[in-house]
Design a protein around this motif. Sequence first.
Motif: not given
Length: 106
Positions: A84-87, A21-31, A101-106, A76-79
């Motif tokens: 934090k307010g992201y879609s 979970v931590l590695n997934e979150v960090r990778a997504l944060e970096a993107n 695949q993840w699609k994250i919007k802000w 857990t990653v999605k939550k």
Amino acid sequence: MADIFINASEARKQSRNSVIVLNEVRALEANVLTQIESGNLDVTVATGTTITSGLTYYQAYNNITSNTTLTDQISTVKKYFTDKGYSVNISTNAGTGNTLQWKIKW
């Protein structure tokens, strides 16, 4: 006597593979940060993470197989991001047809 045994919430927390979970979150944060720096308002991450690279995650998420551990990790990653307010949208990677695949919007 109430403190002898852990509650269900604590049991779930302890059973999660926090490194995945931590590695997934960090990778997504970096993107996300890379796209913010480029002036974009969203990012699609289709490769390069444990969840986007695993056929087993695709199968669990789409109820092809039953694996509550993997679906819990995805949730857990999605939550984390939605809190934090992201879609966040999770979908099939069209390039592979059998990974997520993840699609994250802000």
